[in-house]
Motif scaffolding. Structure first.
Motif, PDB file in Angstrom:
ATOM      1  N   TYR A 184       0.880  -1.178   0.000  1.00 53.52           N
ATOM      2  CA  TYR A 184       0.000   0.000   0.000  1.00 53.52           C
ATOM      3  C   TYR A 184       0.916   1.226   0.000  1.00 53.52           C
ATOM      4  O   TYR A 184       1.526   1.556   1.010  1.00 53.52           O
ATOM      5  CB  TYR A 184      -0.887  -0.039   1.238  1.00 53.52           C
ATOM      6  N   CYS A 185       1.031   1.891  -1.154  1.00 46.81           N
ATOM      7  CA  CYS A 185       2.015   2.953  -1.338  1.00 46.81           C
ATOM      8  C   CYS A 185       1.347   4.322  -1.472  1.00 46.81           C
ATOM      9  O   CYS A 185       0.503   4.531  -2.354  1.00 46.81           O
ATOM     10  CB  CYS A 185       2.872   2.693  -2.568  1.00 46.81           C
ATOM     11  N   ALA A 186       1.732   5.241  -0.613  1.00 47.02           N
ATOM     12  CA  ALA A 186       1.286   6.627  -0.722  1.00 47.02           C
ATOM     13  C   ALA A 186       2.255   7.386  -1.620  1.00 47.02           C
ATOM     14  O   ALA A 186       3.299   6.860  -2.012  1.00 47.02           O
ATOM     15  CB  ALA A 186       1.214   7.269   0.655  1.00 47.02           C
ATOM     16  N   MET A 187       1.905   8.639  -1.944  1.00 50.60           N
ATOM     17  CA  MET A 187       2.767   9.480  -2.776  1.00 50.60           C
ATOM     18  C   MET A 187       3.035  10.785  -2.038  1.00 50.60           C
ATOM     19  O   MET A 187       2.099  11.444  -1.571  1.00 50.60           O
ATOM     20  CB  MET A 187       2.106   9.784  -4.117  1.00 50.60           C
ATOM     21  N   ALA A 188       4.296  11.149  -1.924  1.00 50.06           N
ATOM     22  CA  ALA A 188       4.689  12.373  -1.224  1.00 50.06           C
ATOM     23  C   ALA A 188       5.325  13.337  -2.219  1.00 50.06           C
ATOM     24  O   ALA A 188       6.457  13.139  -2.649  1.00 50.06           O
ATOM     25  CB  ALA A 188       5.665  12.052  -0.087  1.00 50.06           C
ATOM     26  N   PHE A 194       0.606  17.108   3.247  1.00 52.06           N
ATOM     27  CA  PHE A 194      -0.619  16.708   2.538  1.00 52.06           C
ATOM     28  C   PHE A 194      -0.426  15.405   1.757  1.00 52.06           C
ATOM     29  O   PHE A 194      -0.771  15.302   0.581  1.00 52.06           O
ATOM     30  CB  PHE A 194      -1.102  17.817   1.613  1.00 52.06           C
ATOM     31  N   CYS A 195       0.132  14.425   2.426  1.00 53.69           N
ATOM     32  CA  CYS A 195       0.376  13.111   1.818  1.00 53.69           C
ATOM     33  C   CYS A 195      -0.806  12.192   2.139  1.00 53.69           C
ATOM     34  O   CYS A 195      -0.938  11.737   3.287  1.00 53.69           O
ATOM     35  CB  CYS A 195       1.676  12.527   2.340  1.00 53.69           C
ATOM     36  N   THR A 222      -4.357  12.244   6.085  1.00 50.91           N
ATOM     37  CA  THR A 222      -3.502  13.146   5.311  1.00 50.91           C
ATOM     38  C   THR A 222      -2.352  13.557   6.212  1.00 50.91           C
ATOM     39  O   THR A 222      -2.574  14.215   7.239  1.00 50.91           O
ATOM     40  CB  THR A 222      -4.288  14.391   4.845  1.00 50.91           C
ATOM     41  N   ALA A 223      -1.139  13.174   5.858  1.00 48.58           N
ATOM     42  CA  ALA A 223      -0.015  13.262   6.788  1.00 48.58           C
ATOM     43  C   ALA A 223       1.073  14.208   6.305  1.00 48.58           C
ATOM     44  O   ALA A 223       1.212  14.492   5.106  1.00 48.58           O
ATOM     45  CB  ALA A 223       0.583  11.873   7.009  1.00 48.58           C
ATOM     46  N   ALA A 224       1.857  14.681   7.270  1.00 49.06           N
ATOM     47  CA  ALA A 224       3.096  15.408   7.002  1.00 49.06           C
ATOM     48  C   ALA A 224       4.255  14.493   7.390  1.00 49.06           C
ATOM     49  O   ALA A 224       4.235  13.878   8.463  1.00 49.06           O
ATOM     50  CB  ALA A 224       3.148  16.703   7.797  1.00 49.06           C
ATOM     51  N   LEU A 225       5.245  14.393   6.503  1.00 49.10           N
ATOM     52  CA  LEU A 225       6.360  13.479   6.702  1.00 49.10           C
ATOM     53  C   LEU A 225       7.683  14.227   6.655  1.00 49.10           C
ATOM     54  O   LEU A 225       7.833  15.202   5.907  1.00 49.10           O
ATOM     55  CB  LEU A 225       6.364  12.393   5.620  1.00 49.10           C
ATOM     56  N   SER A 226       8.642  13.754   7.433  1.00 50.53           N
ATOM     57  CA  SER A 226       9.989  14.334   7.434  1.00 50.53           C
ATOM     58  C   SER A 226      10.999  13.260   7.041  1.00 50.53           C
ATOM     59  O   SER A 226      10.890  12.099   7.448  1.00 50.53           O
ATOM     60  CB  SER A 226      10.321  14.880   8.829  1.00 50.53           C
ATOM     61  N   PHE A 227      11.981  13.683   6.226  1.00 54.22           N
ATOM     62  CA  PHE A 227      13.072  12.796   5.819  1.00 54.22           C
ATOM     63  C   PHE A 227      14.385  13.441   6.258  1.00 54.22           C
ATOM     64  O   PHE A 227      14.767  14.499   5.763  1.00 54.22           O
ATOM     65  CB  PHE A 227      13.062  12.591   4.306  1.00 54.22           C
ATOM     66  N   GLU A 257      -3.281  15.570   9.537  1.00 54.12           N
ATOM     67  CA  GLU A 257      -4.022  16.827   9.459  1.00 54.12           C
ATOM     68  C   GLU A 257      -5.506  16.669   9.843  1.00 54.12           C
ATOM     69  O   GLU A 257      -6.136  15.651   9.567  1.00 54.12           O
ATOM     70  CB  GLU A 257      -3.957  17.394   8.032  1.00 54.12           C
ATOM     71  N   ASP A 258      -6.047  17.722  10.487  1.00 53.87           N
ATOM     72  CA  ASP A 258      -7.493  17.874  10.646  1.00 53.87           C
ATOM     73  C   ASP A 258      -8.019  18.526   9.373  1.00 53.87           C
ATOM     74  O   ASP A 258      -7.431  19.477   8.875  1.00 53.87           O
ATOM     75  CB  ASP A 258      -7.817  18.757  11.853  1.00 53.87           C
ATOM     76  N   LYS A 259      -9.163  18.024   8.856  1.00 51.50           N
ATOM     77  CA  LYS A 259      -9.610  18.491   7.552  1.00 51.50           C
ATOM     78  C   LYS A 259     -11.097  18.810   7.530  1.00 51.50           C
ATOM     79  O   LYS A 259     -11.874  18.296   8.334  1.00 51.50           O
ATOM     80  CB  LYS A 259      -9.312  17.432   6.473  1.00 51.50           C
ATOM     81  N   MET A 260     -11.492  19.608   6.543  1.00 55.51           N
ATOM     82  CA  MET A 260     -12.883  19.949   6.331  1.00 55.51           C
ATOM     83  C   MET A 260     -13.667  18.749   5.810  1.00 55.51           C
ATOM     84  O   MET A 260     -14.786  18.476   6.251  1.00 55.51           O
ATOM     85  CB  MET A 260     -12.992  21.112   5.334  1.00 55.51           C
ATOM     86  N   GLY A 261     -13.095  18.041   4.839  1.00 57.99           N
ATOM     87  CA  GLY A 261     -13.753  16.889   4.233  1.00 57.99           C
ATOM     88  C   GLY A 261     -12.811  15.710   4.165  1.00 57.99           C
ATOM     89  O   GLY A 261     -11.657  15.780   4.612  1.00 57.99           O
ATOM     90  N   LEU A 262     -13.305  14.589   3.627  1.00 61.81           N
ATOM     91  CA  LEU A 262     -12.525  13.351   3.556  1.00 61.81           C
ATOM     92  C   LEU A 262     -11.881  13.044   4.910  1.00 61.81           C
ATOM     93  O   LEU A 262     -10.707  12.679   5.003  1.00 61.81           O
ATOM     94  CB  LEU A 262     -11.431  13.453   2.469  1.00 61.81           C
TER      95      LEU A 262
END
Length: 401
Positions: free
Chosen positions: A123-127, A159-160, A212-217, A202-207
């Motif tokens: 299961y692959c997300a896109m950043a 917004f990942c 929806t994540a923030a990532l650090s490398f 993230e907290d969001k209006m919809g969905l």
């Protein structure tokens, strides 16, 4: 002669998908809208298992290969047909089904056979998006430096979609910022890799059910073969454009699928609105001309026409992808049209239904909240129009910004 009818196999797939939406997604839509940052909904596990089983059998019915030289109705058209039906149920839940993220589309588009076999089942997300690089993908600042047989990634992504629940992330990074677009490559980073950190969800209006994540490398090391595509940057403008074009090819396949999300959400809102209006004695009479119709009836006709136009554009872009025809302009056109249509239709439905539309007694207000992001992610409305303008005018991204 153009045929606007779906083939029988895809109609069967459409009906099956609608039954899944009716029985499995719509009933839990409000439940998970109220539970943000929850684990993967347990009700979605059977869907993930069903998807995995279909994948082992070679894909969904009607999505296989055709005879050489024949018209193909393949995986892209099947994806938009299925996507519309499932998003009629709930778009956030669709995005939360384990096993298939935007990163999987990237692997399918530009990955080697070995990479598809090794990572395609994860299961692959896109950043892509960064604090200083949103709609302009070429402005990516996350760096990838080759150190021996490993790539070292440094940067931050925001917004990942699926960034918390995924098993791996496909990360866009630049090998050399001075060489522009051609230096941007995508890398597969499995979850748990040292240096990859989940900063927040993230907290969001919809969905709301979709994470929806923030990532650090930070000095995140991955093996050299985790780079998707060719390693060489290229020394000429043409070589760099070609290299970046390979990375961007992902969007030619995924934008019609995102447009299909807007189709499903808008259709759901329109059907609920028709039912509520019919209960009050307001029904569309298609035997009358537009000028002899009521204002509400005229609004329904306009929304129905807008929805159908967006659907046909989406089918065209997906069909072109299945038949190996360049579809970058059509993919952006259908994404722009459907994204705008979805927002306009859902908000108009809330307006027409008054208090019932604005309250939580129906799903209309939720559908309106969910629809807005579809006009934003995978390239904003403005970016899609810019891409279309470049194609129509024959101008490059450097000539028309």
């Amino acid at each position: 002669m153009i045929n606007y009818e779906l083939p029988t196999k895809l109609k069967n797939l459409q009906q099956m998908s609608h039954q899944v939406a009716v029985s499995m997604l719509r009933p839990i839509s409000r439940k998970y809208d109220r539970i943000e940052h929850c684990p993967t909904p347990e009700e979605l596990v059977p869907l993930a298992q069903m998807r995995a089983q279909l994948s082992r059998k070679g894909g969904a019915p009607g999505a296989g290969e055709s005879e050489p030289g024949a018209v193909r109705n393949g995986v892209n058209l099947a994806a938009v047909v299925v996507g519309e039906e499932l998003c009629w149920g709930d778009v956030g839940l669709l995005l939360s089904i384990p096993g298939q993220g935007l990163g999987n589309a990237a692997i399918s588009a530009v990955g080697t056979p070995e990479q598809k076999e090794r990572f395609g089942k994860l299961y692959c997300a896109m950043a892509i998006t960064e604090p200083e690089a949103g709609s302009d993908s070429a402005a990516v600042a996350t760096t990838a430096v080759l150190d021996g047989d490993e790539w070292v990634l440094n940067g931050e992504k925001i917004f990942c979609t699926g960034g918390q629940r995924c098993e791996a992330v496909v990360v866009w990074a630049t090998l050399d910022r001075s060489k522009g677009k051609g230096a941007i490559k995508s890398f597969i980073v499995p979850k748990g890799t040292p240096g990859l950190t989940l900063l927040r969800v993230e907290d969001k209006m919809g969905l709301r059910v979709s994470d929806t994540a923030a990532l650090s490398f930070q000095n995140c090391r991955i093996p050299r073969d985790h780079l998707l595509g060719q390693e060489s940057v290229g020394d000429t403008d043409a070589a760099r454009r070609k290299a970046f074009g390979g990375v961007m090819q992902t969007f030619d396949n995924t934008r019609p699928a995102v447009a299909a999300m807007a189709l499903g959400v808008a259709r759901a809102a329109l059907e609920i609105t028709r039912e509520l209006l019919a209960a009050e004695g307001v029904k569309a009479d298609y035997a009358r001309t537009l000028n002899n119709s009521t204002a509400i009836e005229a609004e329904l006709y306009r929304m129905e026409a807008d929805l159908e136009a967006a659907r046909l554009m989406t089918w065209q872009a997906a069909w072109m992808a299945d038949n190996s025809q360049p579809n970058s302009m059509q993919a952006s056109m259908c994404k722009a049209k459907a994204g705008r249509m979805g927002t306009e239709v859902t908000l108009k439905c809330v307006e027409l239904c008054g208090a019932l539309g604005y309250s939580e007694h129906t799903l209309l207000e939720k559908l309106a909240r969910d629809s807005k992001i579809i006009d934003i992610f995978e390239g904003t409305q403005q970016i899609q129009q810019l891409i279309v303008a470049r194609h129509l005018l024959g101008l490059s991204s450097r000539e028309l910004k």
